[in-house]
Design an enzyme around this catalytic site. Structure first.
Site, PDB file in Angstrom:
ATOM      1  CG  ASP A   8       7.186  -2.176  -4.401  1.00 32.51           C
ATOM      2  OD1 ASP A   8       6.344  -2.905  -4.968  1.00 32.51           O
ATOM      3  OD2 ASP A   8       7.730  -2.461  -3.322  1.00 32.51           O
ATOM      4  CG  ASP A 129       1.203  -5.840   4.081  1.00 34.82           C
ATOM      5  OD1 ASP A 129       1.317  -6.740   3.232  1.00 34.82           O
ATOM      6  OD2 ASP A 129       0.903  -4.668   3.796  1.00 34.82           O
TER       7      ASP A 129
END
EC number: 5.3.1.16
Length: 245
Positions: A8, A129
């Site tokens: 990330d 998500d």
């Protein structure tokens, strides 16, 4: 099933967030390309890259770090975060990424996914998500009124390579993935599902391997491989041996 290490990116660094909160981040490396190489050397077959700044801004933000990673590795990499149009998809694929992940735009503009799949067959992944089964967008900042299963079904016949399902209440919390929701999604569609969020032990990997027959083909792990809770090489070896569950 394969184990996919996550990198990330925030402000050029390799970080992990807790539950998607940008102000709850831990920097694990200031050299993402070096980190990517480390995961490749541990046996990774695919890397999962996320442009966190891009996810919140809606435009690519960590291009230099992404380019450096692609140059450093020889294995495939997929990227999500801030990908909202065909031009961005084309630009990223031309850099050498194997696949791109469409998240927020998949919910807001499903036609983009269909067009991208036609133009770049086999190279488009949809990122879903969810929190309590409902889709979250805009870097998880906004909860919608559509369920993860209903959104996934929209892409059933357009050639999506995989769906990455992240339970954001589990992400970065080291509490194990949401097996029930992951299995329910995988069973509801024919698209392969990659589990994400909360994968924090070899037992979690085994539990996901036990539902592989439902259509769960991969597990993304982030924080656990940075803290040492999971040894990536051991996790990969486990999936290659097969589950004794």
């Amino acid at each position: 099933m394969i184990v996919i290490p996550a990198i990330d990116l925030k402000e050029g660094n390799c970080v992990r967030l807790e539950q998607g909160e940008m102000n709850r981040d831990t920097v694990f490396s200031d050299n993402p390309a070096e980190q990517a190489l480390k995961w490749q050397e541990a046996g990774a077959e695919l890397l999962h890259l996320v442009d966190l700044d891009g996810a919140f801004a809606g435009i690519p933000k960590n291009k230099a770090a992404i380019e450096a990673i692609i140059k450093a590795i020889t294995i495939p990499a997929q990227l999500g975060g801030g990908i909202r149009d065909i031009a961005t998809i084309e630009a990223y694929l031309s850099l050498g990424l194997s696949r791109v992940i469409i998240g927020t735009a998949a919910q807001r503009n499903p036609e983009l996914v269909i067009e991208a799949c036609q133009k770049f067959p086999g190279r488009i992944v949809v990122g879903i998500d969810a929190k309590n089964g409902m889709v979250a967008v805009q870097g998880w900042a906004e909860l919608t009124d559509i369920s993860a299963v209903d959104l996934a079904k929209k892409f059933e016949d357009c050639g999506v390579a995989a769906i990455i399902y992240t339970d954001i209440s589990r992400d970065g919390m080291m509490g194990g993935p949401n097996l029930e929701a992951t299995r329910a999604l995988a069973e509801a569609i024919s698209i392969p599902v990659i589990a994400s969020g909360g994968v924090s032990s070899l037992k979690d990997i085994e539990n996901l391997m036990a539902i592989e027959a439902s259509g769960v083909t991969g597990a993304i792990t982030g924080k656990a491989i940075y803290t040492g809770a999971i040894n990536l090489r051991e996790a990969i070896d486990l999936t290659k041996r097969g589950c004794q569950c």
